[in-house]
Design a protein around this motif. Structure first.
Motif, PDB file in Angstrom:
ATOM      1  N   ASP A   1       0.820  -1.209   0.000  1.00 57.87           N
ATOM      2  CA  ASP A   1       0.000   0.000   0.000  1.00 57.87           C
ATOM      3  C   ASP A   1       0.858   1.265   0.000  1.00 57.87           C
ATOM      4  O   ASP A   1       0.545   2.240  -0.688  1.00 57.87           O
ATOM      5  CB  ASP A   1      -0.988   0.001   1.167  1.00 57.87           C
ATOM      6  CG  ASP A   1      -0.332  -0.097   2.530  1.00 57.87           C
ATOM      7  OD1 ASP A   1       0.860  -0.443   2.604  1.00 57.87           O
ATOM      8  OD2 ASP A   1      -1.022   0.156   3.532  1.00 57.87           O
TER       9      ASP A   1
ATOM     10  N   THR B   1      -5.127   0.969   0.105  1.00 58.34           N
ATOM     11  CA  THR B   1      -5.529  -0.172   0.934  1.00 58.34           C
ATOM     12  C   THR B   1      -6.906  -0.682   0.537  1.00 58.34           C
ATOM     13  O   THR B   1      -7.121  -1.897   0.424  1.00 58.34           O
ATOM     14  CB  THR B   1      -5.520   0.230   2.417  1.00 58.34           C
ATOM     15  OG1 THR B   1      -4.207   0.670   2.761  1.00 58.34           O
ATOM     16  CG2 THR B   1      -5.895  -0.936   3.302  1.00 58.34           C
TER      17      THR B   1
ATOM     18  N   ILE C   1      -6.649  -2.596  -2.722  1.00 61.01           N
ATOM     19  CA  ILE C   1      -6.026  -3.915  -2.523  1.00 61.01           C
ATOM     20  C   ILE C   1      -7.032  -4.870  -1.892  1.00 61.01           C
ATOM     21  O   ILE C   1      -7.170  -6.016  -2.329  1.00 61.01           O
ATOM     22  CB  ILE C   1      -4.764  -3.786  -1.646  1.00 61.01           C
ATOM     23  CG1 ILE C   1      -3.700  -2.961  -2.371  1.00 61.01           C
ATOM     24  CG2 ILE C   1      -4.220  -5.160  -1.295  1.00 61.01           C
ATOM     25  CD1 ILE C   1      -2.568  -2.509  -1.489  1.00 61.01           C
TER      26      ILE C   1
ATOM     27  N   VAL D   1      -5.758  -5.067  -7.045  1.00 59.53           N
ATOM     28  CA  VAL D   1      -4.302  -5.156  -7.198  1.00 59.53           C
ATOM     29  C   VAL D   1      -3.919  -6.624  -7.087  1.00 59.53           C
ATOM     30  O   VAL D   1      -4.281  -7.298  -6.124  1.00 59.53           O
ATOM     31  CB  VAL D   1      -3.569  -4.329  -6.117  1.00 59.53           C
ATOM     32  CG1 VAL D   1      -2.068  -4.480  -6.265  1.00 59.53           C
ATOM     33  CG2 VAL D   1      -3.966  -2.870  -6.199  1.00 59.53           C
TER      34      VAL D   1
ATOM     35  N   ARG E   1      -4.228 -12.406  -5.604  1.00 61.97           N
ATOM     36  CA  ARG E   1      -4.638 -11.283  -4.761  1.00 61.97           C
ATOM     37  C   ARG E   1      -3.587 -11.047  -3.692  1.00 61.97           C
ATOM     38  O   ARG E   1      -2.923 -11.975  -3.246  1.00 61.97           O
ATOM     39  CB  ARG E   1      -5.977 -11.562  -4.105  1.00 61.97           C
ATOM     40  CG  ARG E   1      -7.140 -11.411  -5.072  1.00 61.97           C
ATOM     41  CD  ARG E   1      -8.440 -11.666  -4.400  1.00 61.97           C
ATOM     42  NE  ARG E   1      -8.768 -10.537  -3.521  1.00 61.97           N
ATOM     43  CZ  ARG E   1      -9.993 -10.184  -3.204  1.00 61.97           C
ATOM     44  NH1 ARG E   1     -11.004 -10.874  -3.663  1.00 61.97           N
ATOM     45  NH2 ARG E   1     -10.214  -9.156  -2.422  1.00 61.97           N
TER      46      ARG E   1
ATOM     47  N   PRO F   1      -2.581  -5.563   1.854  1.00 63.13           N
ATOM     48  CA  PRO F   1      -1.892  -4.275   1.926  1.00 63.13           C
ATOM     49  C   PRO F   1      -0.529  -4.341   2.614  1.00 63.13           C
ATOM     50  O   PRO F   1       0.388  -3.615   2.242  1.00 63.13           O
ATOM     51  CB  PRO F   1      -2.845  -3.391   2.728  1.00 63.13           C
ATOM     52  CG  PRO F   1      -4.170  -4.033   2.601  1.00 63.13           C
ATOM     53  CD  PRO F   1      -3.923  -5.492   2.418  1.00 63.13           C
TER      54      PRO F   1
ATOM     55  N   VAL G   1      -2.665  -3.435 -11.678  1.00 61.43           N
ATOM     56  CA  VAL G   1      -3.323  -2.440 -10.835  1.00 61.43           C
ATOM     57  C   VAL G   1      -4.503  -1.858 -11.605  1.00 61.43           C
ATOM     58  O   VAL G   1      -4.345  -1.343 -12.707  1.00 61.43           O
ATOM     59  CB  VAL G   1      -2.340  -1.300 -10.459  1.00 61.43           C
ATOM     60  CG1 VAL G   1      -3.025  -0.286  -9.570  1.00 61.43           C
ATOM     61  CG2 VAL G   1      -1.109  -1.859  -9.789  1.00 61.43           C
TER      62      VAL G   1
END
Length: 135
Positions: free
Chosen positions: A14, A30, A33, A38, A44, A47, A59
């Protein structure tokens, strides 16, 4: 000493996304994510995951989607030129973003010059009649 080892392991994801200027705040990074926008190497991430040089990220921001390779680590937000030195975008990602930009430019827009703010009483009646099928 544990902090020194963490520093060598990498930078928090993050913080890096914020420093690389993909998101305006760390909390937005955050949230993205956590929402799954992201991915690191197709998986996956969380953060607090430590990012390493050479990892490939996908992203998805509010503006577009990027596929990038991490070139350098930073947890401090600096100027945009310095932020661009932290990553390299793949050629396929650049071409796809350019194509999406052209498609958005060519897409029709439905802006009506008189529709700023709330509709007037007359326009509201017309919209209601149209949605009912009275025409």
């Amino acid at each position: 000493m544990a902090r020194d080892e963490d520093k060598e392991a990498g930078t928090r994801l993050d913080k890096w996304l914020w420093a690389a200027r993909f998101f305006k705040t760390r909390s937005l990074a955050t949230d993205a994510i956590d929402a799954g926008h992201v991915r690191i190497g197709g998986d996956r991430a969380k953060p607090a995951r430590h990012l390493k040089v050479g990892e490939v990220l996908r992203v998805l921001t509010a503006g577009d989607e990027y596929e990038i390779t991490v070139l350098a680590l930073s947890d401090k937000r600096g100027p945009a030129d310095a932020a661009r030195q932290l990553y390299a975008e793949t050629d396929a990602s650049q071409q796809a973003r350019a194509q999406r930009k052209v498609e958005r430019a060519l897409a029709p827009t439905f802006d009506h010059p008189d529709l700023k703010g709330r509709p007037s009483k007359k326009l509201r009646r017309q919209l209601d009649a149209f949605s009912r099928g009275d025409r």
